[in-house]
Design a protein around this motif. Structure first.
Motif, mmCIF file in Angstrom:
data_model
loop_
_atom_site.group_PDB
_atom_site.id
_atom_site.type_symbol
_atom_site.label_atom_id
_atom_site.label_comp_id
_atom_site.label_asym_id
_atom_site.label_seq_id
_atom_site.Cartn_x
_atom_site.Cartn_y
_atom_site.Cartn_z
ATOM 1 N N ILE A 287 0.843 -1.188 0.000
ATOM 2 C CA ILE A 287 0.000 0.000 0.000
ATOM 3 C C ILE A 287 0.883 1.244 0.000
ATOM 4 C CG2 ILE A 287 -1.943 -1.112 1.152
ATOM 5 C CD1 ILE A 287 -1.042 0.175 3.751
ATOM 6 N N SER A 288 0.319 2.308 -0.515
ATOM 7 C CA SER A 288 1.044 3.571 -0.596
ATOM 8 C C SER A 288 0.989 4.284 0.748
ATOM 9 C CB SER A 288 0.424 4.453 -1.674
ATOM 10 O OG SER A 288 -0.894 4.832 -1.285
ATOM 11 N N ILE A 289 1.748 5.385 0.839
ATOM 12 C CA ILE A 289 1.722 6.201 2.052
ATOM 13 C C ILE A 289 0.319 6.766 2.276
ATOM 14 C CG2 ILE A 289 2.579 8.341 3.076
ATOM 15 C CD1 ILE A 289 5.275 7.771 1.782
ATOM 16 N N ASP A 290 -0.334 7.196 1.186
ATOM 17 C CA ASP A 290 -1.689 7.733 1.306
ATOM 18 C C ASP A 290 -2.652 6.674 1.830
ATOM 19 O OD1 ASP A 290 -0.911 10.206 0.433
ATOM 20 O OD2 ASP A 290 -1.553 9.888 -1.659
ATOM 21 N N GLU A 291 -2.477 5.441 1.350
ATOM 22 C CA GLU A 291 -3.357 4.355 1.813
ATOM 23 C C GLU A 291 -3.084 4.020 3.285
ATOM 24 O OE1 GLU A 291 -4.164 1.802 -2.258
ATOM 25 O OE2 GLU A 291 -2.185 1.697 -1.314
ATOM 26 N N GLN A 292 -1.814 4.090 3.699
ATOM 27 C CA GLN A 292 -1.491 3.898 5.113
ATOM 28 C C GLN A 292 -2.183 4.955 5.971
ATOM 29 O OE1 GLN A 292 2.888 3.917 5.122
ATOM 30 N NE2 GLN A 292 2.830 1.812 5.844
ATOM 31 N N PHE A 293 -2.097 6.207 5.507
ATOM 32 C CA PHE A 293 -2.708 7.303 6.245
ATOM 33 C C PHE A 293 -4.230 7.125 6.332
ATOM 34 C CE2 PHE A 293 -3.933 11.982 6.403
ATOM 35 C CZ PHE A 293 -3.738 12.061 7.777
ATOM 36 N N THR A 294 -4.819 6.633 5.248
ATOM 37 C CA THR A 294 -6.267 6.390 5.252
ATOM 38 C C THR A 294 -6.640 5.357 6.312
ATOM 39 O OG1 THR A 294 -6.506 6.936 2.907
ATOM 40 C CG2 THR A 294 -8.211 5.544 3.883
ATOM 41 N N ILE A 295 -5.853 4.292 6.427
ATOM 42 C CA ILE A 295 -6.126 3.260 7.442
ATOM 43 C C ILE A 295 -6.074 3.863 8.837
ATOM 44 C CG2 ILE A 295 -5.178 1.186 8.539
ATOM 45 C CD1 ILE A 295 -4.422 0.177 5.779
ATOM 46 N N ILE A 296 -5.058 4.692 9.077
ATOM 47 C CA ILE A 296 -4.903 5.291 10.409
ATOM 48 C C ILE A 296 -6.057 6.255 10.700
ATOM 49 C CG2 ILE A 296 -3.415 6.708 11.874
ATOM 50 C CD1 ILE A 296 -1.043 5.615 10.196
ATOM 51 N N VAL B 254 0.989 -1.898 14.569
ATOM 52 C CA VAL B 254 2.243 -2.613 14.351
ATOM 53 C C VAL B 254 2.714 -2.237 12.952
ATOM 54 C CG1 VAL B 254 3.411 -4.842 14.288
ATOM 55 C CG2 VAL B 254 1.437 -4.509 15.806
ATOM 56 N N THR B 255 3.936 -1.714 12.844
ATOM 57 C CA THR B 255 4.408 -1.198 11.562
ATOM 58 C C THR B 255 5.904 -1.424 11.401
ATOM 59 O OG1 THR B 255 4.684 0.833 10.261
ATOM 60 C CG2 THR B 255 4.649 1.089 12.639
ATOM 61 N N ILE B 256 6.334 -1.573 10.150
ATOM 62 C CA ILE B 256 7.771 -1.651 9.873
ATOM 63 C C ILE B 256 8.314 -0.274 9.491
ATOM 64 C CG2 ILE B 256 7.639 -4.072 9.165
ATOM 65 C CD1 ILE B 256 7.979 -3.050 6.237
ATOM 66 N N ASP B 257 7.403 0.667 9.247
ATOM 67 C CA ASP B 257 7.794 2.024 8.866
ATOM 68 C C ASP B 257 7.605 2.970 10.046
ATOM 69 O OD1 ASP B 257 8.235 1.328 6.102
ATOM 70 O OD2 ASP B 257 6.050 1.259 5.881
ATOM 71 N N THR B 258 8.333 4.076 10.028
ATOM 72 C CA THR B 258 8.110 5.128 11.010
ATOM 73 C C THR B 258 6.940 5.977 10.536
ATOM 74 O OG1 THR B 258 10.422 5.163 11.678
ATOM 75 C CG2 THR B 258 9.119 7.112 12.186
ATOM 76 N N ILE B 259 5.848 5.938 11.273
ATOM 77 C CA ILE B 259 4.605 6.590 10.832
ATOM 78 C C ILE B 259 4.117 7.604 11.869
ATOM 79 C CG2 ILE B 259 3.877 4.689 9.338
ATOM 80 C CD1 ILE B 259 2.078 3.705 11.625
ATOM 81 N N ASP B 260 5.022 8.077 12.711
ATOM 82 C CA ASP B 260 4.628 8.997 13.786
ATOM 83 C C ASP B 260 3.875 10.224 13.259
ATOM 84 O OD1 ASP B 260 6.478 7.195 14.853
ATOM 85 O OD2 ASP B 260 7.103 8.605 16.406
ATOM 86 N N ASP B 261 4.373 10.809 12.165
ATOM 87 C CA ASP B 261 3.740 12.012 11.636
ATOM 88 C C ASP B 261 2.299 11.739 11.207
ATOM 89 O OD1 ASP B 261 6.022 13.443 12.089
ATOM 90 O OD2 ASP B 261 6.740 13.367 10.018
ATOM 91 N N MET B 262 2.083 10.593 10.555
ATOM 92 C CA MET B 262 0.731 10.239 10.117
ATOM 93 C C MET B 262 -0.181 9.986 11.321
ATOM 94 S SD MET B 262 1.026 7.856 6.704
ATOM 95 C CE MET B 262 2.379 6.812 7.204
ATOM 96 N N VAL B 263 0.357 9.327 12.323
ATOM 97 C CA VAL B 263 -0.418 9.040 13.535
ATOM 98 C C VAL B 263 -0.851 10.342 14.202
ATOM 99 C CG1 VAL B 263 -0.292 8.066 15.859
ATOM 100 C CG2 VAL B 263 0.642 6.787 13.919
ATOM 101 N N ASN B 264 0.079 11.280 14.312
ATOM 102 C CA ASN B 264 -0.235 12.564 14.939
ATOM 103 C C ASN B 264 -1.227 13.364 14.102
ATOM 104 O OD1 ASN B 264 1.533 12.060 17.086
ATOM 105 N ND2 ASN B 264 3.273 12.928 15.991
ATOM 106 N N VAL C 230 1.245 2.408 20.810
ATOM 107 C CA VAL C 230 -0.008 2.491 21.534
ATOM 108 C C VAL C 230 -0.511 3.923 21.390
ATOM 109 C CG1 VAL C 230 -1.170 2.208 23.751
ATOM 110 C CG2 VAL C 230 0.815 0.763 23.174
ATOM 111 N N CYS C 231 -1.669 4.078 20.744
ATOM 112 C CA CYS C 231 -2.170 5.402 20.365
ATOM 113 C C CYS C 231 -3.539 5.665 21.000
ATOM 114 C CB CYS C 231 -2.299 5.500 18.851
ATOM 115 S SG CYS C 231 -0.833 4.961 17.934
ATOM 116 N N GLU C 232 -3.683 6.877 21.494
ATOM 117 C CA GLU C 232 -4.970 7.263 22.098
ATOM 118 C C GLU C 232 -5.359 8.643 21.601
ATOM 119 O OE1 GLU C 232 -4.502 6.994 26.322
ATOM 120 O OE2 GLU C 232 -4.531 4.800 26.316
#
Length: 316
Positions: free
Chosen positions: A259-268, A281-291, A314-316
């Protein structure tokens, strides 16, 4: 038999060096803290078989600075016709408390057993008592040994080369749902159901979903194979309309679910819509997308397998 009151619980731990961070994150989820030692003292009662890292639990009945005091307490137990045996748990180092030699452990066990007013049975006892020395203090109580339930789930009818190991999946389920009572959970990218099997085997209220109908079918097959019951839907995370207390998502990444970065962001973002708490659970650093999706990362760890690394957020 008159049962004395349990005052606290002592857990002994064991884990591979690659999973130390995951083990400690699970500790924090269960107890609110972690320790450098492989022994935890807490007032929280956790079934040891829930964790892939907990080796045993001691339900503490009495503690003292002197072993003779422990023996005197044991002498006062009213066991009636119940048979028993005593195990000394100091088979490894517990932090600064060094391992006790086997002959000395047997002497500890004999001293307590000989004081007890009941019949000892070393092979098939009705009750097993444990005694452990930690930081110059002795603890005595009921001994409960953990069972490696995750190990039984390693061989599934449907396998996926990049799926989480059953040990990691079980720990992730515990991190997401440390107290299952009243918690509704979902794994919206469940794959072949590795997390679902572990969560369902612990009695967690969790459903699964996957966009790939063949994969969703494989998840149902694996769940049924282990005699478990759980719902697995076919569909995209964007199609989920219900709300959940927590979502567990192993982010897709392999060749077949690239999946692309955009698709990852959509899931989040969709995870943020359907759940108030998410473990990613991720193999990539996705902190920016999570925030950006509106989450705060409240805890995290890295899980290694050789040179391969996964992050658990762990995200809240």
């Amino acid at each position: 038999m008159i049962k004395p009151q349990v005052s606290s619980y002592i857990y002994t731990y064991t884990c591979h060096v690659d999973e130390v961070e995951l083990c400690k994150l699970e500790m924090r989820s269960f107890f609110g803290f972690d320790v450098a030692s492989n022994l935890v003292i807490s007032t929280e009662k956790i079934e040891p078989s829930r964790s892939p890292f907990i080796r045993s639990r001691l339900d503490v009945l009495y503690e003292a600075d002197d072993l003779a005091e422990i023996a005197r307490f044991a002498q006062g137990l009213e066991l009636g016709e119940i048979t028993f045996k005593v195990l000394c748990l100091n088979t490894v180092d517990f932090g600064d408390t060094k391992k006790i030699r086997q002959d000395e452990r047997h002497q500890v066990e004999r001293e307590i057993a000989l004081s007890m007013q009941a019949e000892a049975d070393l092979k098939n006892p009705d009750l097993v008592f444990g005694v452990v020395l930690n930081n110059n203090r002795w603890y005595f109580g009921y001994y409960i040994e953990g069972e490696a339930v995750w190990f039984k789930h390693q061989q599934k009818p449907e396998m996926y080369s990049t799926a989480l190991s059953t040990r990691v999946a079980r720990a992730v389920a515990n991190i997401a749902i440390p107290n299952p009572a009243g918690v509704r959970a979902i794994d919206p990218c469940c794959g072949i159901g590795t997390v679902l099997v572990e969560a369902l085997s612990m009695g967690m209220n969790i459903v699964g979903s996957d966009i790939n109908p063949l994969v969703a079918k494989g998840s149902r097959t694996n769940i049924a194979h282990f005699g478990l019951q759980g719902e697995v839907l076919k569909g995209d995370i964007a199609e989920i309309t219900e709300s959940y207390d927590v979502a567990i998502i192993d982010m897709p990444y392999n060749l077949f679910t690239h999946i692309s970065i955009d698709e990852q962001f959509t899931i989040i973002k969709e995870a943020r819509r359907i759940a108030t708490r998410v473990v990613l659970v991720t193999i990539d650093t996705i902190d920016d997308m999570v925030n950006e999706a509106g989450f705060t990362i409240v805890d995290r760890c890295i899980v290694k397998k050789g040179t391969f690394e996964r992050q658990v957020l762990v995200c809240e």
